[in-house]
Design a protein around this motif. Structure first.
Motif, PDB file in Angstrom:
ATOM      1  N   SER A  19      44.653 -11.477  35.097  1.00  0.00           N
ATOM      2  CA  SER A  19      45.157 -12.556  33.854  1.00  0.00           C
ATOM      3  C   SER A  19      44.661 -11.683  32.767  1.00  0.00           C
ATOM      4  CB  SER A  19      43.906 -13.720  34.069  1.00  0.00           C
ATOM      5  OG  SER A  19      44.113 -14.580  35.029  1.00  0.00           O
ATOM      6  N   PRO A  20      45.723 -11.744  31.708  1.00  0.00           N
ATOM      7  CA  PRO A  20      45.632 -11.201  30.592  1.00  0.00           C
ATOM      8  C   PRO A  20      44.471 -11.504  29.618  1.00  0.00           C
ATOM      9  CG  PRO A  20      47.483 -12.735  30.516  1.00  0.00           C
ATOM     10  CD  PRO A  20      47.097 -12.700  31.860  1.00  0.00           C
ATOM     11  N   GLU A  21      44.009 -12.890  29.963  1.00  0.00           N
ATOM     12  CA  GLU A  21      42.612 -13.064  29.044  1.00  0.00           C
ATOM     13  C   GLU A  21      41.559 -12.600  29.414  1.00  0.00           C
ATOM     14  OE1 GLU A  21      45.782 -16.044  29.474  1.00  0.00           O
ATOM     15  OE2 GLU A  21      44.541 -14.921  30.923  1.00  0.00           O
ATOM     16  N   SER A  22      41.361 -11.887  30.684  1.00  0.00           N
ATOM     17  CA  SER A  22      40.069 -11.378  30.992  1.00  0.00           C
ATOM     18  C   SER A  22      39.709 -10.175  30.109  1.00  0.00           C
ATOM     19  CB  SER A  22      40.197 -10.614  32.555  1.00  0.00           C
ATOM     20  OG  SER A  22      40.698  -9.525  32.475  1.00  0.00           O
ATOM     21  N   PHE A  23      38.394 -10.184  29.928  1.00  0.00           N
ATOM     22  CA  PHE A  23      37.790  -9.397  28.897  1.00  0.00           C
ATOM     23  C   PHE A  23      38.321  -7.517  29.091  1.00  0.00           C
ATOM     24  CE2 PHE A  23      34.550  -6.228  27.293  1.00  0.00           C
ATOM     25  CZ  PHE A  23      34.302  -6.469  25.976  1.00  0.00           C
ATOM     26  N   VAL A  24      38.021  -7.312  30.175  1.00  0.00           N
ATOM     27  CA  VAL A  24      38.674  -6.009  30.584  1.00  0.00           C
ATOM     28  C   VAL A  24      40.235  -5.570  30.435  1.00  0.00           C
ATOM     29  CG1 VAL A  24      38.964  -4.276  32.645  1.00  0.00           C
ATOM     30  CG2 VAL A  24      36.706  -5.584  32.328  1.00  0.00           C
ATOM     31  N   ASN A  25      40.919  -6.762  30.650  1.00  0.00           N
ATOM     32  CA  ASN A  25      42.455  -6.607  30.322  1.00  0.00           C
ATOM     33  C   ASN A  25      42.747  -6.612  28.974  1.00  0.00           C
ATOM     34  OD1 ASN A  25      42.940  -6.331  33.110  1.00  0.00           O
ATOM     35  ND2 ASN A  25      43.351  -8.307  33.401  1.00  0.00           N
ATOM     36  N   LEU A  26      41.762  -7.330  28.147  1.00  0.00           N
ATOM     37  CA  LEU A  26      42.090  -7.628  26.710  1.00  0.00           C
ATOM     38  C   LEU A  26      42.049  -6.046  26.069  1.00  0.00           C
ATOM     39  CD1 LEU A  26      40.495 -10.982  25.918  1.00  0.00           C
ATOM     40  CD2 LEU A  26      42.961 -10.525  25.740  1.00  0.00           C
ATOM     41  N   LEU A  27      40.811  -5.360  26.686  1.00  0.00           N
ATOM     42  CA  LEU A  27      40.520  -4.125  26.092  1.00  0.00           C
ATOM     43  C   LEU A  27      41.623  -3.073  26.438  1.00  0.00           C
ATOM     44  CD1 LEU A  27      36.742  -3.745  26.582  1.00  0.00           C
ATOM     45  CD2 LEU A  27      37.822  -3.723  24.633  1.00  0.00           C
ATOM     46  N   GLU A  28      41.988  -2.935  27.739  1.00  0.00           N
ATOM     47  CA  GLU A  28      43.197  -2.080  28.111  1.00  0.00           C
ATOM     48  C   GLU A  28      44.353  -2.290  27.557  1.00  0.00           C
ATOM     49  OE1 GLU A  28      43.036  -2.381  32.320  1.00  0.00           O
ATOM     50  OE2 GLU A  28      41.112  -1.447  32.667  1.00  0.00           O
ATOM     51  N   ASN A  29      44.791  -3.578  27.059  1.00  0.00           N
ATOM     52  CA  ASN A  29      45.987  -3.976  26.484  1.00  0.00           C
ATOM     53  C   ASN A  29      45.797  -3.820  25.024  1.00  0.00           C
ATOM     54  OD1 ASN A  29      46.836  -4.445  29.024  1.00  0.00           O
ATOM     55  ND2 ASN A  29      46.725  -6.793  28.922  1.00  0.00           N
ATOM     56  N   ARG A  30      44.782  -3.391  24.517  1.00  0.00           N
ATOM     57  CA  ARG A  30      44.396  -3.202  23.164  1.00  0.00           C
ATOM     58  C   ARG A  30      44.546  -4.441  22.453  1.00  0.00           C
ATOM     59  NH1 ARG A  30      44.130   2.199  22.076  1.00  0.00           N
ATOM     60  NH2 ARG A  30      44.783   3.629  23.579  1.00  0.00           N
ATOM     61  N   SER A  31      44.222  -5.631  22.878  1.00  0.00           N
ATOM     62  CA  SER A  31      44.471  -7.004  22.277  1.00  0.00           C
ATOM     63  C   SER A  31      43.178  -7.039  21.467  1.00  0.00           C
ATOM     64  CB  SER A  31      44.490  -7.826  23.232  1.00  0.00           C
ATOM     65  OG  SER A  31      45.896  -8.091  24.144  1.00  0.00           O
ATOM     66  N   ILE A  32      42.001  -6.444  21.926  1.00  0.00           N
ATOM     67  CA  ILE A  32      40.796  -6.334  21.291  1.00  0.00           C
ATOM     68  C   ILE A  32      40.324  -4.857  21.276  1.00  0.00           C
ATOM     69  CG2 ILE A  32      40.081  -8.911  21.518  1.00  0.00           C
ATOM     70  CD1 ILE A  32      38.226  -7.768  23.670  1.00  0.00           C
TER      71      ILE A  32
END
Length: 529
Positions: A206-219
């Motif tokens: 899920s793109p909303e997961s904390f790890v994925n948000l970091l890896e996708n540079r959303s945060i």
């Protein structure tokens, strides 16, 4: 006679309540005193469960439970623990203080409050806000009941430590299981919550997961980042097979960003509470909350999980019908995995080997009648908890066909044998919860390795169980067939390995001295004192 007993065993779920009035209890108790004698330990235990003069401290579990509830809405709340021996773990005054503070916070920010309505509008708007009043953890239930319960305790503890309101998505199969734990409010996520089917909606990818948000540079990990710049919510994937990937959430810089989110959605199937000791900001408070580290699940489980009235009626009927007059109660939980299960005779042989080694079950053999005459009234009840009936039948036949060496009288009972696990069926879960509680009322407990069902039972009881280590495998694992646990805590099977610094991985058991390897799973960790 066998047919009558069989009909009685099959119909116990439908029997009317035995305790009709205080007067009836007094009459029955007086009869038992005359009939069994005043030295019966079980009779003293019966009084523990029915005497209305129980002190406030015992009734409220040393302050764990709030007095601000109506007894009739949840009969088990002030009664269920009285069927167990008194806990050997003192409740920390600081834990009592924090629970009362949390209850007030939940009442202020819980469902249908103005703060909740405002937070929902914020979520619908697709943006995060700088909220200093109320923040929320939404728990998505998944997997079997035992997994849900250990994960729910962990998520509540996380919410307590981070000043979040815990809300639980109640699926159809989880209705009428537990009483509301917080006075004048609810922990049930309202049905109009804008995101549906949380357990299915959110996965590791899920793109909303904390790890994925970091890896996708959303945060980013910039501590000065504004809350308004963050997405409307974050998904914390605490699923057991994701721990090694998501372990960075316990690093200090990661946790600071997580705390800026108003909404957190969590999905878990494991007891991740021990991992919270790895975050330095939590460790000191956890020490104050739980001076005895291994009491963590014992206290929080008894606080959160009070069986709803339909479940409590099943528990009390069975206990009063079959276990009241037992001087000693022995619980035996046998969990057999559905894939490649070992043969019955092999499993039964391991159970008997454990019993003989650890003196768990009464020994059969040539009875010494002199011993029997010295102790003619000792009665032992063995409660077998299993999806299958073969083990119950075999153990029952053993004590029917043979005397015990000590001359004690042994009765063997099994509440249900469902044949298969149906975790998405409400009545199946109600019966499973009833059996967890009945197992927790035993004086000695043996559980199957790696079973969350067994963890909950001995955790509620505050007992160190015997762990049957080799019931899962066709080929026995090396080492003893069973071991006595050195802690009453459940095991975290998939602990995180901290990777807070580049190219650095830390084993949790090496960082925190009271985290050690589990007896039933070498790579797992649990709390010890």
């Amino acid at each position: 006679m066998d047919k009558e007993l069989e009909e009685k065993n099959q119909g116990w779920w439908q029997v009317s309540r035995l305790e009709k009035s205080i007067f009836g209890v007094i009459i029955i108790s007086s009869f038992l005193v005359i009939f069994f004698g005043s030295k019966s330990g079980s009779l003293q235990f019966l009084f523990q469960g029915t005497d209305k003069r129980i002190g406030e401290k015992e009734k409220l579990l040393g302050g764990l439970l709030s007095p601000d509830f109506d007894d009739h809405t949840c009969v088990a709340r002030y009664k269920s623990s009285l069927y167990r021996r008194p806990s050997r773990f003192e409740v920390s005054p600081y834990l009592v203080q924090r629970l009362r503070q949390y209850e007030n916070y939940h009442k202020k920010c819980g469902p249908h409050s103005e703060f909740y309505k405002n937070a929902i509008e914020q979520l619908k708007s697709g943006r995060n806000v700088e909220s200093t009043e109320c923040k929320y953890t939404v728990f998505a239930q998944a997997n079997g009941l035992g997994n849900r319960m250990v994960a729910l305790v962990s998520t509540f503890l996380y919410s307590l430590l981070t000043n979040r309101i815990l809300l639980v998505e109640m699926t159809e199969d989880s209705q009428n299981l537990f009483c509301e734990p917080f006075p004048e409010s609810s922990w049930e996520l309202p049905s109009d919550f804008p995101i549906k089917r949380l357990a299915w909606e959110f996965q590791r990818e899920s793109p909303e997961s904390f790890v994925n948000l970091l890896e996708n540079r959303s945060i980013s990990l910039d501590a000065n980042v504004s809350a308004e710049s963050l997405p409307p919510f974050v998904f914390f994937d605490a699923w057991s097979n994701a721990w090694h990937i998501h372990s960075r959430i316990f690093c200090e810089d990661h946790q600071k960003i997580v705390q800026k989110f108003t909404w957190m959605i969590t999905k878990s199937d494991c007891y991740y509470a021990p991992a919270l000791f790895l975050y330095p900001e939590f460790e000191n408070e956890l020490r104050e909350l739980f001076p005895a580290k291994e009491s963590m699940f014992h206290h929080l489980g008894r606080y959160l999980f009070q069986p709803a009235n339909p479940v409590w009626e099943m528990i009390e009927r069975f206990y009063q019908t079959y276990l009241t007059n037992a001087d000693e109660k022995i619980g035996l939980q046998i969990r057999i995995v559905p894939y490649e299960p070992p043969p019955f005779e092999k499993v039964y042989g391991r159970i008997i080997e454990c019993s003989e080694k650890e003196k768990l079950l009464p020994e059969v053999g040539i009875s010494n009648f002199n011993n029997s005459e010295l102790n003619p009234t000792k009665r032992t009840a063995i409660v077998v908890i299993s999806l299958f009936s073969e083990y119950y039948e075999k153990i029952k036949s053993t004590y029917y066909e043979n005397s015990t060496v000590t001359g004690e009288l042994v009765s063997v009972f099994q509440p249900t044998h469902e044949e298969s696990q149906n975790s998405f069926v409400q009545f199946h879960n109600q019966k499973a919860l009833a059996e967890m509680y009945l197992l927790s009322y035993c004086d000695k407990i043996a559980i199957t390795a790696m079973s969350t069902f067994g963890y909950i039972a001995h955790g509620l009881a505050g007992l160190q169980p015997w762990i049957l280590r080799t019931l899962f495998w066709q080929i026995p694992k090396p080492g003893p067939v069973c071991v006595r646990s050195m802690s009453v805590e459940p095991c975290l099977h998939s602990p995180p390995f901290l990777e807070c610094k580049p190219n650095t991985t830390v084993d949790p058991a090496e960082v925190v001295p009271y985290l050690r390897s589990c007896e039933d799973f070498d790579t797992g960790i649990k709390l010890f004192d």
